[in-house]
Write an enzyme that holds these catalytic residues in place. Structure first.
Site, short mmCIF file in Angstrom:
data_model
loop_
_atom_site.label_atom_id
_atom_site.label_comp_id
_atom_site.label_asym_id
_atom_site.label_seq_id
_atom_site.Cartn_x
_atom_site.Cartn_y
_atom_site.Cartn_z
N SER B 159 0.83 -1.21 0.00
CA SER B 159 0.00 0.00 0.00
C SER B 159 0.87 1.27 0.00
CB SER B 159 -0.96 -0.07 1.19
OG SER B 159 -1.97 0.90 1.08
N ASP B 325 -8.95 -6.12 -4.99
CA ASP B 325 -8.63 -4.83 -4.37
C ASP B 325 -9.42 -3.72 -5.07
OD1 ASP B 325 -7.46 -2.49 -3.41
OD2 ASP B 325 -5.43 -3.31 -3.47
N HIS B 358 -7.96 -5.22 -0.48
CA HIS B 358 -6.70 -4.49 -0.29
C HIS B 358 -5.94 -5.01 0.94
CE1 HIS B 358 -3.92 -1.23 -0.87
NE2 HIS B 358 -4.11 -0.80 0.35
#
Lengths: 382, 382
Positions: B159, B325, B358
């Site tokens: 991320s 995601d 995610h």
């Protein structure tokens, strides 16, 4: 008359009133809603199709209000002469929802917290009973009865309109021949329920101007409502859509946001503008009530679960999932289809490829013409 | 000592201070941050790997603080003896970010708006300069210099940690041999920027207790920060994940939410609890600053666009996208890989199948062991 206007039907708003609508929460209310019709009801009254509008939508599903009207209804690509819902053949009806968000629009007629409570002479506010998707279906049923219609060729809708179409198949199974539910599932997906509905409700109710829902003597929670609209419109879209709209440009008249803290990208400013425009006709309580109804959607609720609900369904189902829809992931359409087919029913899932995400159910709705046309031609189940 | 504890390294927190960190916004600040190391630095100082933590993460990437410590660092599956980032071979470093969200945790050492401003003797509040992902990279560079490290075998992170890993490849191209960026792209995807960063910022700053960022003499915007945490944690996950956690059960001690307006589903209550726990160590300004840095992430910014940035990169890149995601759709990893390969570089995209969305970059990180091990064995580019 402009040539383009000829392609769309000219429509007007009608009004339906009932003195007594029974709600899921075991209360009754008087209710008045607007509706529009396209095409002619056959003498046998056997050619009616009901269109249910999505979350922020209205009964203006097709056509224009006059030759000069610049905009058409939201599914105009699909409803009209020679279109998928062919008004040369079918009588198409669209109804404003209870607690319709756009209660401030002169073109919407709805009943909800902003309505005057006959008992007090003031707006209901948060004293209005919570409504459900199925309550909308019961209201639409009363309207159809008043028109002498006791059979529907099809009920169709995108998003929460699809929720209602599916509720129809379970609540009045003998009245519905076919259901088209686009980007809609048998119950609210969790992320949609939390990110759009719950976070939106929280944004509105946290605004001090919300005053527990009794704000009708003041301006109301405009800022909170705009934040809610921002979330809803953001999550309806996709990255591909945002990139096509704005790329990564700086907003007009702004410094680059890396150089200046007040600076904004075009996609920030653009989405905020869209949200502001969207929320302009909205009432905060109506948003909260509709978001809660969407969060609670579950055709299995009073039917004691999906399996039992699926067994009640007699209509053919066409479930259209959208490839890039983050709120209604395509695999979420499968459990209902599988349950219906397991009990001898007929449900199919079609995958729509759209770069627009959930909002593809409106923006790219022309894609639906072919599968819906084909679906309507099929023999009915019973 | 419990047997399980033996599987993880025992770690302690170190501290790095610089009197002068140059920021993107053309200001300098003194900065102090915490860091952890795992494994031994080789005499040639040529075996270092830098791990960058994600949005709500810390420098506690692996190991335990003691034999009785119930939890391990966030990528413990990947860092340790015999693991993908093998501490028998590599010297692994993880650093707390500037404006780290969890500033209230005793295990986090960071510099940001909650830090005392030496000029006034009071917390900076919103007088703290806006930081960027690249500012974190510059700080990590200074720390590495202080350790005598001028070459990295790899920089890796999930991320916004992946954002920093990619910034490394562009900002210090001659220092980095390999980059692993998981669920991270060359610039913030629009929906992530709007739904997580902008909507989160708005939720915090709209809370009257935020007081324009100068709230350190009072409780601060706890409710707004919890709403922001609710959004972030919701959108990091997926429907499949929420269903596995809670199905569609009613929250313990609650009426069914269809029967009672105060009733809640387990997934509403559970996600609110998660968000509350998450936000407990967070500072509101630190959230706003980090969210803004994430929103502004773009390796092409000072490099005048992706094409120019891609030409600077000398490291091999492994970009891992996650199938479900919604914030970093897999196709968003392609433009960087294509640009790098177009100019003779070497970038590959791997697709990780995870039902967790995610957050799979943490929850399902064991999946990464094999591709990362393989990637580290490959010959370096230059």
């Amino acid at each position: 008359m402009a040539r383009e206007a000829n392609l769309s039907v000219l429509v007007q708003k009608h009004l339906f009133h009932t003195a007594k609508l029974d709600l899921d929460v075991a209360q009754s209310i008087p209710a008045t809603v607007g509706y529009e019709t396209y095409g002619q009801l056959s003498p046998a009254r056997d050619n009616a199709i009901l269109i249910c509008h999505p979350f922020g939508g209205t009964s203006h599903a097709a056509g224009r209000y006059g030759a000069d009207d610049p905009a058409t209804g939201w599914w105009d690509h699909l409803i009209g002469s020679g279109k998928a819902f062919d008004t040369d053949k079918y009588f198409v009806i669209a109804v404003d929802s209870l607690c319709n968000l756009s209660v401030k629009s002169p073109l919407v007629i709805t009943t909800g917290p902003a309505t005057i409570n006959p008992a007090t002479g003031r707006p209901y506010g948060s004293d209005f009973p919570q409504i459900s998707m199925r309550d909308n279906v019961r209201l639409q049923y009363q309207l159809l009865q008043s028109l002498g219609i006791d059979r529907l060729v099809c009920v169709a809708g995108p998003s929460t309109g699809g929720f209602q179409a599916l509720e129809w198949a379970v609540t009045y199974p003998d009245m519905v021949d076919r259901v088209v539910a686009v980007a809609a599932t048998h119950q609210s997906p969790a992320i949609f329920a939390l990110a759009v509905c719950q976070a939106g409700i929280d944004a509105v109710t946290a605004d001090p101007a919300f005053k527990g829902g009794h704000y009708y003597d003041s301006e109301g929670p405009t800022a909170g409502l705009q934040r809610a609209a921002f979330l809803v419109s953001t999550l309806m879209h996709s990255d591909a859509w945002a990139w096509n709209m704005w790329e990564r440009k700086t907003a007009p008249g702004s410094m680059h946001p890396r150089a200046d803290r007040e600076g904004r990208f075009a996609f920030q400013a653009g989405m905020a503008e869209l949200a502001e425009a969207l929320a302009q006709d909205w009432d905060a309580n109506h948003f909260v009530y509709t978001a809660r109804a969407a969060l609670l959607h579950d055709i299995g609720y009073a039917n004691r679960g999906l399996e039992v609900a699926a067994q009640k369904i007699k209509a053919r189902l066409l479930l259209v999932a959208i490839s890039g829809d983050m709120l209604f992931p395509p695999e979420a359409s499968k459990p209902l289809a599988e349950a219906v087919n397991r009990y001898g029913g007929n449900a199919e899932v079609a995958l729509m490829e759209s770069g627009a995400g959930h909002s593809g159910s409106l923006q790219d709705c022309a894609w639906l013409a072919e599968p819906i046309t084909r679906f309507l031609r099929r023999e009915q189940m019973h």
